[in-house]
Design an enzyme around this catalytic site. Structure first.
Site, mmCIF file in Angstrom:
data_model
loop_
_atom_site.group_PDB
_atom_site.id
_atom_site.type_symbol
_atom_site.label_atom_id
_atom_site.label_comp_id
_atom_site.label_asym_id
_atom_site.label_seq_id
_atom_site.Cartn_x
_atom_site.Cartn_y
_atom_site.Cartn_z
ATOM 1 N N ASP A 106 0.831 -1.218 0.000
ATOM 2 C CA ASP A 106 0.000 0.000 0.000
ATOM 3 C C ASP A 106 0.860 1.261 0.000
ATOM 4 O O ASP A 106 0.663 2.176 0.801
ATOM 5 C CB ASP A 106 -0.935 0.013 1.209
ATOM 6 C CG ASP A 106 -1.682 -1.299 1.383
ATOM 7 O OD1 ASP A 106 -1.840 -1.736 2.542
ATOM 8 O OD2 ASP A 106 -2.080 -1.900 0.372
ATOM 9 N N GLU A 121 -10.968 0.412 -4.166
ATOM 10 C CA GLU A 121 -10.271 0.944 -2.972
ATOM 11 C C GLU A 121 -9.030 1.707 -3.409
ATOM 12 O O GLU A 121 -8.837 1.952 -4.591
ATOM 13 C CB GLU A 121 -9.880 -0.220 -2.057
ATOM 14 C CG GLU A 121 -9.026 -1.259 -2.746
ATOM 15 C CD GLU A 121 -8.988 -2.582 -1.986
ATOM 16 O OE1 GLU A 121 -9.630 -2.721 -0.948
ATOM 17 O OE2 GLU A 121 -8.269 -3.506 -2.439
#
Ligand code: 6LW
Length: 502
Positions: free
Chosen positions: A15, A184
């Protein structure tokens, strides 16, 4: 200037969020149940990165004590505005937290909880008049539980006051991708007068992808790129799979890059990735106002890396991580100068908060050895995915004991060892073959040194400590554990190298 080398950050650093400030670049990644939390790396060329600090360095910033495995600090966004660094992140079970600092190396502020923001993967962007937009994935994990089929509201956005830490309106829905599950990792950019909304979708596993849309303003309306997905490895035999969850950055030479997560899979069907999701980068060009992202390539293995920790600095080494608490609560390098002392508290590696001083495994083939004095307790080396899947070798109370615990499956081998000291060893090697077919991603071997001779006590298929089998957002971590009394470690030595790919 040369391109970033892949992996950019080896070991579980998923991420990634990257921002350029002047001539330097800063990279933040997820850290889940580990502390210190949210590592920040710095570079001046996108190729060489240095760990300069962490956002969460003191109790009270992240509440991780009881988070379930893989929860905790998920998916930060790191930005710079009006002379300050801003980092927004979801801590599953705590909420959407906003931190700020004048120096990315820290100290970072205490968090402000953004009330009313229910979701994950928050992003920060400012428009020309200074309005701040928080855009996020409307996956409802507010209760801290993460079960299949939970509600997902798509990509949401609110304007916020980042200084006061309050939302200024009710959330609105934005473009939510091309229909892949789990839209997302939104990031909003203003590039050449257009606004772009970049997402991940398809889930962070093999279906992962990056999609993008553009519009006239930060609230849209957005039109999807005709070439979506603009990045994915799904359906390919590329060595880096699961590519997605990206962030864009323009280098000082004008070239663009996407930083994203990926996994280095191993085994006959490329099924297992022991290090979990790592940070990679790939060049981006622009055609007709749309980004064209080159597939994420894997560079040839870097030269072997070795380091020797003698704990002589009188403080815990920079690699020392605790699990759901800071290692300093139970470990120190002052009680016995030149030694690491770890105090057991009745916990074991099967508990949420073991007395373990850990570090991410960053190479496909690694060997860690340590000289352990167990005259006042029992302890040794450990390699874990989480509290249900780990292996350890400990010395003390007259024996050396190797144990592998995989949920309810346990194997333990013990040998008499009259000495209080032992040099213990955990290493990985090539997968053993079964009828000519290589099994798993590697083999894990657990034992000790008798002089210069390695004595393996147990070995097993490394697939069982992989992010896929662990169904875990993290990758492997190795380290020192105390299971009784107080254990002293004179030195710890790490050798690592990535295995060649045929
Ligand atoms: C992250 C989200 C995700 O917030 O996993 O599966 C979470 N996708 O983007 C933790 O890495």
């Amino acid at each position: 200037m040369t391109d970033p080398r892949n992996p950019v950050l080896a070991g579980f650093h998923p991420d990634p969020s990257v921002v350029r400030v002047g001539e330097a670049y800063y990279l933040a990644t997820s850290s889940f149940e580990y502390l210190p939390g949210i590592p920040i790396h710095r570079s001046t060329d996108l190729r060489t990165w240095e760990l300069i600090g962490h956002v969460a360095t003191r109790p009270g910033q992240l509440d991780l004590a009881d988070v379930w495995t893989g929860a905790g600090a998920w998916a930060p966004t790191l930005r710079h505005h009006d002379g300050r660094f801003w980092l927004v992140i979801t801590v599953v079970g705590q909420g959407c937290l906003l931190f700020s600092a004048t120096d990315a190396a820290g100290p970072w502020s205490d968090p402000v909880v953004l009330a009313g923001v229910e979701g994950i993967d928050p992003d920060l962007a400012w428009d020309e008049d200074g309005t701040c937009y928080l855009t996020y994935s409307g996956l409802m994990v507010a209760g801290g539980e993460f079960e299949h089929g939970m509600q997902h509201l798509g990509i949401q956005q609110v304007r916020i006051d980042p200084v006061a830490g309050v939302a200024l309106e009710e959330p609105r829905s934005l473009w939510s991708g091309t229909g892949g599950m789990f839209p997302e990792a939104p990031h909003l950019y203003r590039i050449d007068g257009r606004w772009y909304l970049m997402l991940a979708e398809g889930g962070t596993e093999r279906g992962h992808a990056i999609t993008i849309a553009r519009g006239p303003g930060p609230m849209g309306p957005f039109e999807g790129c005709p070439q979506n997905p603009v990045l994915t490895a799904r359906g390919t035999d590329r060595p880096v799979q699961n590519t997605g969850h990206g962030d864009l950055v323009q280098r000082v030479d004008g070239r663009w890059f996407v930083f994203c997560l990926g996994v280095r899979t191993r085994s006959m069907t490329r099924a297992f990735s022991p290090m979990g999701r790592e940070t990679f980068a790939s060049p981006v060009t622009w055609v007709d106002g749309w980004p064209v992202m080159a597939p994420v390539r894997l560079d040839a293995p870097a030269p072997a890396e070795s380091w020797h920790e003698d704990f002589a600095d009188g403080e815990l080494p920079s690699w020392a991580l605790g699990i759901r608490r800071f290692a300093g609560e139970y470990a120190n390098c002052t009680e016995r100068p030149g030694w690491l002392v770890v105090a057991a508290d009745g916990s074991s590696m099967a508990d949420l908060r073991p007395t373990c001083v850990a570090a991410r495994q960053r190479h496909e083939r690694m060997r860690v050895t340590a000289l352990v004095d167990a005259s006042q307790g029992v302890g040794g080396l450990v390699l874990r995915i989480d509290e249900a899947q780990w292996t350890q070798v400990v010395v003390g109370q007259g024996s050396i004991r190797a144990r592998v615990q995989l949920h309810q499956v346990v194997q333990e081998v013990s040998v008499p060892w009259p000495s209080d000291e032992a040099t213990l060893c955990i290493r990985t090697d090539d997968p053993y073959t079964e009828g000519g077919r290589p099994a798993g991603p590697d083999t894990i071997i657990v034992g000790y040194l008798d002089g210069d001779t390695e004595v393996p006590l147990l070995s097993f298929d490394g697939r069982y400590l992989s992010s896929e089998v662990g169904e875990s957002f993290v990758g492997r971590a190795f380290g020192v554990v105390a299971t009784a009394g107080r254990v002293a470690v004179d030195w710890l030595h790490y050798d690592g190298v990535d295995a060649p790919r045929t």
